[in-house]
Design a protein around this motif. Structure first.
Motif, PDB file in Angstrom:
ATOM      1  N   UNK A  16       1.253  -1.326   0.130  1.00  0.00           N
ATOM      2  CA  UNK A  16      -0.357   0.017   0.224  1.00  0.00           C
ATOM      3  C   UNK A  16       0.571   1.012   0.140  1.00  0.00           C
ATOM      4  N   UNK A  17       0.714   1.559  -0.669  1.00  0.00           N
ATOM      5  CA  UNK A  17       1.285   3.403  -1.188  1.00  0.00           C
ATOM      6  C   UNK A  17       0.538   4.442   0.035  1.00  0.00           C
ATOM      7  N   UNK A  18       1.948   5.127   0.573  1.00  0.00           N
ATOM      8  CA  UNK A  18       0.832   6.690   1.416  1.00  0.00           C
ATOM      9  C   UNK A  18       0.022   7.014   1.412  1.00  0.00           C
ATOM     10  N   UNK A  19      -0.387   7.037  -0.779  1.00  0.00           N
ATOM     11  CA  UNK A  19      -1.202   7.990  -1.001  1.00  0.00           C
ATOM     12  C   UNK A  19      -2.267   7.418  -0.590  1.00  0.00           C
ATOM     13  N   UNK A  20      -2.858   5.897  -0.601  1.00  0.00           N
ATOM     14  CA  UNK A  20      -3.891   4.913  -0.933  1.00  0.00           C
ATOM     15  C   UNK A  20      -4.279   4.926   0.597  1.00  0.00           C
ATOM     16  N   UNK A  21      -2.983   4.852   1.667  1.00  0.00           N
ATOM     17  CA  UNK A  21      -3.103   4.849   3.713  1.00  0.00           C
ATOM     18  C   UNK A  21      -3.829   6.452   3.233  1.00  0.00           C
ATOM     19  N   UNK A  22      -3.675   7.383   2.763  1.00  0.00           N
ATOM     20  CA  UNK A  22      -4.054   8.547   3.092  1.00  0.00           C
ATOM     21  C   UNK A  22      -5.862   8.715   2.842  1.00  0.00           C
ATOM     22  N   UNK A  23      -6.075   8.344   1.640  1.00  0.00           N
ATOM     23  CA  UNK A  23      -7.175   8.304   1.819  1.00  0.00           C
ATOM     24  C   UNK A  23      -8.590   7.442   2.397  1.00  0.00           C
ATOM     25  N   UNK A  24      -7.745   6.598   2.722  1.00  0.00           N
ATOM     26  CA  UNK A  24      -8.196   4.917   3.861  1.00  0.00           C
ATOM     27  C   UNK A  24      -8.501   5.708   5.082  1.00  0.00           C
ATOM     28  N   UNK A  25      -7.315   6.504   5.741  1.00  0.00           N
ATOM     29  CA  UNK A  25      -7.839   6.138   7.109  1.00  0.00           C
ATOM     30  C   UNK A  25      -7.467   8.068   7.167  1.00  0.00           C
ATOM     31  N   UNK A  26      -8.013   8.861   6.453  1.00  0.00           N
ATOM     32  CA  UNK A  26      -8.414  10.483   6.248  1.00  0.00           C
ATOM     33  C   UNK A  26      -7.121  11.447   6.706  1.00  0.00           C
ATOM     34  N   UNK A  27      -6.514  10.592   6.188  1.00  0.00           N
ATOM     35  CA  UNK A  27      -5.319  12.181   6.642  1.00  0.00           C
ATOM     36  C   UNK A  27      -4.086  12.840   6.196  1.00  0.00           C
ATOM     37  N   UNK A  28      -4.064  14.112   5.827  1.00  0.00           N
ATOM     38  CA  UNK A  28      -2.757  13.843   5.260  1.00  0.00           C
ATOM     39  C   UNK A  28      -1.838  13.018   4.458  1.00  0.00           C
ATOM     40  N   UNK A  29      -1.322  13.788   3.806  1.00  0.00           N
ATOM     41  CA  UNK A  29       0.389  12.774   3.321  1.00  0.00           C
ATOM     42  C   UNK A  29       0.850  13.532   4.778  1.00  0.00           C
ATOM     43  N   UNK A  30       1.464  14.932   5.132  1.00  0.00           N
ATOM     44  CA  UNK A  30       2.070  15.610   5.438  1.00  0.00           C
ATOM     45  C   UNK A  30       2.583  15.347   6.654  1.00  0.00           C
ATOM     46  N   UNK A  31       0.379  14.346   7.591  1.00  0.00           N
ATOM     47  CA  UNK A  31       1.330  13.717   9.250  1.00  0.00           C
ATOM     48  C   UNK A  31       1.176  12.599   8.970  1.00  0.00           C
ATOM     49  N   UNK A  32       1.143  11.821   8.302  1.00  0.00           N
ATOM     50  CA  UNK A  32       1.357  10.357   7.895  1.00  0.00           C
ATOM     51  C   UNK A  32       2.474   9.987   7.519  1.00  0.00           C
ATOM     52  N   UNK A  33       2.841  10.869   6.750  1.00  0.00           N
ATOM     53  CA  UNK A  33       4.630  11.296   6.685  1.00  0.00           C
ATOM     54  C   UNK A  33       5.533  11.182   7.645  1.00  0.00           C
TER      55      UNK A  33
END
Length: 67
Positions: A16-33
């Motif tokens: 799973x990519x960071x973009x895909x996970x970001x969409x699934x958990x409704x978090x920004x890419x920067x916060x996930x990063x």
């Protein structure tokens, strides 16, 4: 005392990519990063729950304590 964040390991196992996970958990890419790189100071249980649900894993698969 350190908490190691193994989010990148679980994402790789689930392909799973960071973009895909970001969409699934409704978090920004920067916060996930920030979380993925271990720079986060805290994580909400609701966020941890959403990540675990999206990656089909347990919190212990993502967070690890080392002395």
């Amino acid at each position: 005392m350190a908490i190691i964040v193994n989010l990148d390991v679980m994402m790789a196992k689930r392909k799973m990519s960071l973009n895909e996970l970001s969409e699934k958990v409704d978090l920004t890419l920067s916060n996930l990063s920030i979380l993925k790189t271990g720079k986060a100071k805290a994580i909400r249980f609701s966020t941890l729950e959403a990540i675990c649900k999206a990656l089909d894993c347990q919190p212990g698969d993502i967070l690890e304590y080392t002395d």
